[in-house]
Design a protein around this motif. Sequence first.
Motif, PDB file in Angstrom:
ATOM      1  N   ASP C 151      42.810  50.978  43.026  1.00  0.00           N
ATOM      2  CA  ASP C 151      42.979  51.528  44.435  1.00  0.00           C
ATOM      3  C   ASP C 151      41.700  52.040  44.873  1.00  0.00           C
ATOM      4  OD1 ASP C 151      44.374  52.888  42.088  1.00  0.00           O
ATOM      5  OD2 ASP C 151      43.778  54.863  42.318  1.00  0.00           O
ATOM      6  N   GLN C 152      42.641  51.860  46.774  1.00  0.00           N
ATOM      7  CA  GLN C 152      41.743  51.531  47.518  1.00  0.00           C
ATOM      8  C   GLN C 152      41.979  52.114  49.322  1.00  0.00           C
ATOM      9  OE1 GLN C 152      40.600  47.516  49.089  1.00  0.00           O
ATOM     10  NE2 GLN C 152      41.535  46.682  47.897  1.00  0.00           N
ATOM     11  N   ALA C 153      40.709  53.151  49.529  1.00  0.00           N
ATOM     12  CA  ALA C 153      40.848  53.803  50.110  1.00  0.00           C
ATOM     13  C   ALA C 153      41.026  53.089  51.902  1.00  0.00           C
ATOM     14  CB  ALA C 153      40.247  55.342  50.415  1.00  0.00           C
ATOM     15  N   LEU C 154      41.590  53.041  52.630  1.00  0.00           N
ATOM     16  CA  LEU C 154      40.914  52.248  53.626  1.00  0.00           C
ATOM     17  C   LEU C 154      40.677  52.747  54.993  1.00  0.00           C
ATOM     18  CD1 LEU C 154      43.757  49.153  53.068  1.00  0.00           C
ATOM     19  CD2 LEU C 154      41.233  49.398  52.852  1.00  0.00           C
ATOM     20  N   ALA C 155      39.903  52.544  56.163  1.00  0.00           N
ATOM     21  CA  ALA C 155      39.671  52.960  56.887  1.00  0.00           C
ATOM     22  C   ALA C 155      38.291  52.907  58.058  1.00  0.00           C
ATOM     23  CB  ALA C 155      39.784  54.788  56.791  1.00  0.00           C
ATOM     24  N   PRO C 156      38.639  52.446  59.058  1.00  0.00           N
ATOM     25  CA  PRO C 156      40.050  52.809  59.630  1.00  0.00           C
ATOM     26  C   PRO C 156      41.477  51.831  59.206  1.00  0.00           C
ATOM     27  CG  PRO C 156      38.137  51.337  61.184  1.00  0.00           C
ATOM     28  CD  PRO C 156      37.048  51.805  59.832  1.00  0.00           C
ATOM     29  N   ALA C 157      42.030  51.722  58.730  1.00  0.00           N
ATOM     30  CA  ALA C 157      43.285  50.875  58.413  1.00  0.00           C
ATOM     31  C   ALA C 157      43.580  50.152  59.270  1.00  0.00           C
ATOM     32  CB  ALA C 157      44.048  51.117  57.374  1.00  0.00           C
ATOM     33  N   THR C 158      43.965  48.818  58.807  1.00  0.00           N
ATOM     34  CA  THR C 158      44.801  47.882  60.143  1.00  0.00           C
ATOM     35  C   THR C 158      46.626  47.820  59.153  1.00  0.00           C
ATOM     36  OG1 THR C 158      43.930  46.129  59.288  1.00  0.00           O
ATOM     37  CG2 THR C 158      43.057  46.821  61.362  1.00  0.00           C
ATOM     38  N   GLY C 159      47.208  47.568  58.943  1.00  0.00           N
ATOM     39  CA  GLY C 159      48.254  46.758  58.959  1.00  0.00           C
ATOM     40  C   GLY C 159      47.837  45.165  58.135  1.00  0.00           C
ATOM     41  N   GLY C 160      47.234  44.737  58.693  1.00  0.00           N
ATOM     42  CA  GLY C 160      46.893  43.774  57.557  1.00  0.00           C
ATOM     43  C   GLY C 160      45.645  43.837  56.700  1.00  0.00           C
ATOM     44  N   ASP C 161      45.288  45.049  56.742  1.00  0.00           N
ATOM     45  CA  ASP C 161      43.890  45.001  55.620  1.00  0.00           C
ATOM     46  C   ASP C 161      45.371  45.725  54.470  1.00  0.00           C
ATOM     47  OD1 ASP C 161      42.087  44.402  56.790  1.00  0.00           O
ATOM     48  OD2 ASP C 161      40.803  46.773  56.808  1.00  0.00           O
ATOM     49  N   VAL C 162      46.323  46.702  54.973  1.00  0.00           N
ATOM     50  CA  VAL C 162      47.024  47.167  53.781  1.00  0.00           C
ATOM     51  C   VAL C 162      47.580  46.113  53.550  1.00  0.00           C
ATOM     52  CG1 VAL C 162      48.869  48.625  53.771  1.00  0.00           C
ATOM     53  CG2 VAL C 162      47.375  49.292  55.425  1.00  0.00           C
ATOM     54  N   LEU C 163      47.982  45.014  54.193  1.00  0.00           N
ATOM     55  CA  LEU C 163      48.877  44.252  53.128  1.00  0.00           C
ATOM     56  C   LEU C 163      47.696  43.293  52.119  1.00  0.00           C
ATOM     57  CD1 LEU C 163      51.923  43.437  53.996  1.00  0.00           C
ATOM     58  CD2 LEU C 163      51.147  41.510  55.065  1.00  0.00           C
ATOM     59  N   SER C 164      46.773  42.957  52.596  1.00  0.00           N
ATOM     60  CA  SER C 164      45.965  42.526  51.409  1.00  0.00           C
ATOM     61  C   SER C 164      45.232  43.102  50.466  1.00  0.00           C
ATOM     62  CB  SER C 164      44.414  41.860  52.250  1.00  0.00           C
ATOM     63  OG  SER C 164      45.049  40.978  53.251  1.00  0.00           O
ATOM     64  N   ALA C 165      45.613  44.712  50.784  1.00  0.00           N
ATOM     65  CA  ALA C 165      45.274  45.380  49.917  1.00  0.00           C
ATOM     66  C   ALA C 165      45.983  45.850  49.109  1.00  0.00           C
ATOM     67  CB  ALA C 165      44.935  46.712  50.526  1.00  0.00           C
ATOM     68  N   ALA C 166      47.267  45.674  49.122  1.00  0.00           N
ATOM     69  CA  ALA C 166      48.415  45.588  48.522  1.00  0.00           C
ATOM     70  C   ALA C 166      48.770  44.572  47.587  1.00  0.00           C
ATOM     71  CB  ALA C 166      49.761  45.750  49.270  1.00  0.00           C
ATOM     72  N   VAL C 167      47.597  42.935  47.441  1.00  0.00           N
ATOM     73  CA  VAL C 167      47.939  42.523  47.021  1.00  0.00           C
ATOM     74  C   VAL C 167      46.810  42.213  45.836  1.00  0.00           C
ATOM     75  CG1 VAL C 167      49.730  40.923  48.064  1.00  0.00           C
ATOM     76  CG2 VAL C 167      47.548  40.619  48.516  1.00  0.00           C
ATOM     77  N   GLY C 168      46.281  43.324  46.566  1.00  0.00           N
ATOM     78  CA  GLY C 168      44.724  43.345  45.374  1.00  0.00           C
ATOM     79  C   GLY C 168      43.261  43.309  45.794  1.00  0.00           C
ATOM     80  N   VAL C 169      43.627  42.254  47.269  1.00  0.00           N
ATOM     81  CA  VAL C 169      42.507  41.663  47.725  1.00  0.00           C
ATOM     82  C   VAL C 169      41.425  42.905  48.558  1.00  0.00           C
ATOM     83  CG1 VAL C 169      41.192  40.524  49.975  1.00  0.00           C
ATOM     84  CG2 VAL C 169      43.030  39.570  49.104  1.00  0.00           C
ATOM     85  N   ALA C 170      40.577  43.315  48.248  1.00  0.00           N
ATOM     86  CA  ALA C 170      39.390  44.121  48.436  1.00  0.00           C
ATOM     87  C   ALA C 170      38.883  43.862  49.732  1.00  0.00           C
ATOM     88  CB  ALA C 170      38.018  43.714  46.892  1.00  0.00           C
TER      89      ALA C 170
END
Lengths: 547, 327, 597
Positions: C151-170
Amino acid sequence: MEETDLVILWGSNAREAHPIFFHHVLKAIHRGARLYAVDPRKTTSAQWAVPGTGHLPLYVGTDIPLANAIAREILAAGLENRSFIENATSGFEEYRRSVEPWTLERAELITGVPAEQIRELAHAYARADRAVLCWTLGITEHHNAVDNVRALINLSLLTGHVGRYGSGVCPLRGQNNVQGGGDMGALPDRLPGFQHVENDALRAKFERVWGVAIPPKGGWHLSGMFEAMEHGEMTALYVIGENPANSEADQHRTVRLLSGLETLVVQDMLLTATAELADVVLPAAAGWCESEGTVTNSERRVQRVRQALPPPPGVRDDVEILCDLARRMGHDLGNPTAEELWNELRALSPAHAGMSWTRLEAEDGLQWPCYDESHPGELYLHGRLWARPVIGPRAPFKAVEHDPPVDELTDEFPIRLTTGRHLDSYNTGVQTGLFASPMRKGGTVDLHPEDGWRLGVAEGDRVRVTSRRGSVVAPVRFDSGLRPGLAFMTLHYPDQVATNELTIDAVDPGSGTSEFKATAVRIEPVENAQLAGKQETHGSALHRPRA
Amino acid sequence: MTFQDAPDAKIPVPRGPVPVVPPPRPRRAVELTIDGQSVAVPEGATLLEAARQIGIDTPTLCFLENLTPVNVCRICVVEVEGSRTLVPACSRKAEPGMVVHTDSERVRLSRRMVLELLGSSVDLSTAPQIAGYMERYDAHPERFGPPAPPARDHERDLARPGHHPAPHNGQTATGGQPVKVDNELYVRDYSKCILCYKCVEACGTDAQNTFAIALAGRGFEARISTEYDVPLPDSACVYCGNCIGVCPTGALMFKSEFDLRQAEAWDESRQTATDTICPYCGVGCTLTVHVQDEKIVKVTSPIDHDVTNGHLCIKGRFGWEFVNRRE
Amino acid sequence: MDLHFTAHEPDPEEMEAVDRLLSGLPLNGHRRQYLLPVLHAIQDRKGWISPGALNYACQRLEVPPAEAFGVADFYALFQTRPHPPVTVHVCDDIACHARGAEALCAEVRTALGPEGESRDGHATWHRSPCLGLCERAPAALVVAAGDPPRDQALAPATGGDVLSAAVGVAIPQPDLAASVPQIGQPGLKLLARVGRIDPTSLDDYRAAGGFLALRRAFEMGPAAVVREVVESKLVGRGGAAFPTGIKWQGARSAALPRYLVCNADESEPGTFKDRVLMENDPFALIEAMTIAGFATGCEKGFLYLRGEYPLALARIENALQRCRERGFLGEDILGDGVRFDIELRRGAGAYICGEETALMNSLEGRRGEPRNKPPFPTEAGLFGQPTVINNVETLVNVLPIVIEGGKAFAAIGTERSTGPKLFCVSGHVKRPGVYEAPFGITLGELIDLAGGFGGTGRIQAILLGGAAGAFVTPDHLDAPLTFEGTRAIGATLGSAVVMPFDDTVDLRQILRRIAQFFRDESCGQCVPCRVGTVRQEELLHRLATDRPLGSLAAELALLKELGQAMRDASICGLGQTASGAIESALARLPIYQEKTL
């Protein structure tokens, strides 16, 4: 019940057979009472018992060894109620000697219940301030039913758990008026109000009011009647509201004997299997909703039944039929109302004397004995045993010995079959078969999954169940609440699975009840092809509405 | 064994002492004032009991004498001086010196709003009691706007907590949905459900202890449900029908009644209700047999009957069909 | 109990997840309390709670499946229908709304598809209420099931970060200074260690004065500790402002066993102070809970942590472990014979569980429905036993009280609002973040501390206290931030949210979002709140879309009646405050006038 501290259900699956009684047990449990369940099966009732140790899964027919071992443990631990025993009981010494051999270890061997659990129950029961011991057909449907009951009563006497608020023994009656039937004298040796027919003074009282001579000897109980039919001593039978063709053990024999009668009259509200065999069928009203009267429940509460709707055309009230019959036989009994009949009873039975019709209406039923109109009725019995000195005779201990089930397990018949009820069904299914219960499981033979695996059958597969008396085919249902080697069937679906073709009519000499709870059977898988041509069970349309 | 002591079956046992029930725990009296009248009630009594004692009729929906108060409908709220909010009369215990107003403007407003909120979201057509309250409190549920069309079958059962579709077209959300008919004994019309929790309590520790139904979902999407909305025959339901017995709005209804209503043949003015005793086991449950046109149409049990407390099992509740089936 | 189960079977992974969680736990008495942890274990492993898995959990815990389903289906973080293993929760609540949440949602929609759907069966996304990352808005939480779950909390979040985090990138997160601009400033009491020590190191904590207060408390004895807390006039920081000392005093004479509960279910929109404390000074909370347990005679504490805080979860878990290893928790703390331990429990996405009695129900494995009060938790709380429940910040204040004495503490702030206070400043200010200041700082001073107004600088309104708080205007900048000072301007300090909105923000949407929040977060138990919050949202929606029923005046009158009934007749604070902010805005701000409609 709700204010007791400990409940033992012995041979009773009240959760399904007495659901509303079990509500009261649940209230007690929620208040902190502990439940122990003595039952070969881990029933839905047993699942509410003390976790881990509250279910005592004894082998079928080993109730007396278990009870005696509990008694021995109570004595060994010095937990018996000395003062009660000395003041209110008799026969203690002999009883003490009789239970002496029943060590926990020996009992474990015979009953299959771990010694530690027997010990726990003994201590819990003896130490409880208030405790109720209930039983049902698991105790009474045995060839030694009366001894089984005595074994339990002994425990209540040993601990003094009788005749006090929240403490007592409680046989749960299986039918809405089986108690009332007995109260009204539907017993071979009793007149209404449990007055013994062989007591000359009591009999004379009835003879005066009834204006007839009453035979001074007790009659036959149900099993005795079948014996008498067998010997040709009984050739005519009048059956009211009973379906022995399905409900009696060893159905082959029952049907043969009923068919061999010279005259069979059946008075019933539905065309039962027994009625199908009858020479004369008298269509009767549904007593509980098409006529006026009373019934008596398990707590001895006399309750009013009332007519909610008229019977169908051509169908008549039981009393009306009987009076009419009497008239034809030359005795005019008039056309008594339910209230008039009740008042006659009150005049003859002291235990009912105080229950006026008005009071029964106003007080939502009254518990007998109720001696006069100012008497409240008795919430519990046997309070006299706590009077000092005791009022009336002392309560006797009665030493009883283990006597295993008659139908022995052998290599040929290795499985113990026991019987019982489902929540949504009742007895032979005459009434309950006609409503659309979504829970109805149908006639099955229930096995432990391990037995299924050993037989190579899956749930739903059909198997042949064979006893020394008969053989039926039934689908398998798995129930891990059973033990390997123990099978379970109900009597609810005689059309599908005639369980009573298997059961044994080994009868208790005192009560006349057969040993429905212990049959030796073997179980074999049935190939589908084999099944096609062979339907062992009766296929008659027993419950069709009567025109 | 001393045989002379043993009872002889032929001789009646002598009469013993009359059994005694331990007296109830003594309770001190609590004095309070309700609507200007002073009243004394036993310690532990609720404001509802106190109000009833002096003849004040407090409306209730989720309250029933044989169930634990859940105080969720809030129709019984009253004003207690010194309390920031109104308090539920059904569960709030009387305290010495309390000054209670049961018909103040605040109380009337909250009661009216509760009725309007229910009336605007629930089909109350088989809840005559609530119609009476509506009149008494001059409730006008329609002032929240026109109702949205009912949900599709099982749509509400799939709602995700914390999410809901945005309001649409100025329409008001309702619990409207198709009736659930999945067995022959009773139906569940959750369009009529006010979420009083009574059925859950009756299925749970207050009576049946079967726990076949529970609250699921959250907020306006909260609903009574089996696990994963499985049909009743797959659930733990044992068809005691005690949920129907306590339902105040007809959301839970005997199939027999439902069918007659569908056929527009249900007519309570032609019905009789007769108390008798169940024909099955030996417990002796009082059944109230409801008869229309010489047919049994449903069976209930009186709530004040101490064997049943109003609760029955499947046989008593539904096992009467054989009487109707004879001709 | 005679439980009944459907025919659904668990798969081996589900069984393993349940068994692993339950291994070693005492499954007796209150075993149902493990329901929430078990549901988390299943959700974490599979991404949803299947009927077979639920059956298995119910068998192990002896809970009726219908009830367990009702519990699972109560929480937004649990999925009870087949669901992809990765879920992105994108905050679209008010603070994030003011700082680009809709743009983020649009980016995520482009990447993952429409909300709630999944293109590849691997990931989906949902809008979320406030994730407690307001200082770094916009925020997203990526929840990825597996063993272990990531689980990762992202802030500020961007669409790109969200997509990367969704495939497991920290995804690396901004420096702590972005959340706590005061790092390192002298005189801080609550934030003193934040950013100055390694929050995973017990030794670092000790080197920075950790466990001195605990030692002092043991020397003083429980009665003296309670006396100091009473003298400090500390009141609860969770929003209700109840005097902590009085609560503790009451508990000391209550029946045994008693329980201590730390309410770390911070979820009031705009609130993130407890998160910052737990992430960056976790040992302080444990020390404070231990002192509270010692002072009130509780041997067992529960820490109920908001489910959306993965970093705080890791930090607290680690800290508990370290404390147990080193004897700061357990049977014999500091060798003084004191027994105390803490169980960490995660919430699962339900604002209502911040209400103390709902929280207790949640801990017991029930739906988070508030209980009626009385009885209050100090009489009958968790498992029906007397329970002391305090908020994170409240507890952490106990450390300076024990060390410096109640009198010294009471000298900070004002007469009726004593001590230091953490403020959650977000929205349109130049430097959002958690700020520590003594009670009594004015609203204007606090905004200056945060660098002054941000955005366009033209501020329409300032939300104080969160969604359950009230709107004020720039006219109120002189108001002192105390309980009494905010009350005087018709507002509430609540959880110390300060959130200015500039003139680019459509306040109609903010009000509608607040109404939506309460509708979504209502537990559904009582009629005024369950239906009232729906009608309130519908009404605001009608107004925001210029489709009033009748006149504006009639709508506003209806809203007022609705508000009064919710305030008067709801069971708990949620319903009672659901209309407060909205009514204050409509009363104070020129949002709706006849001509605007």
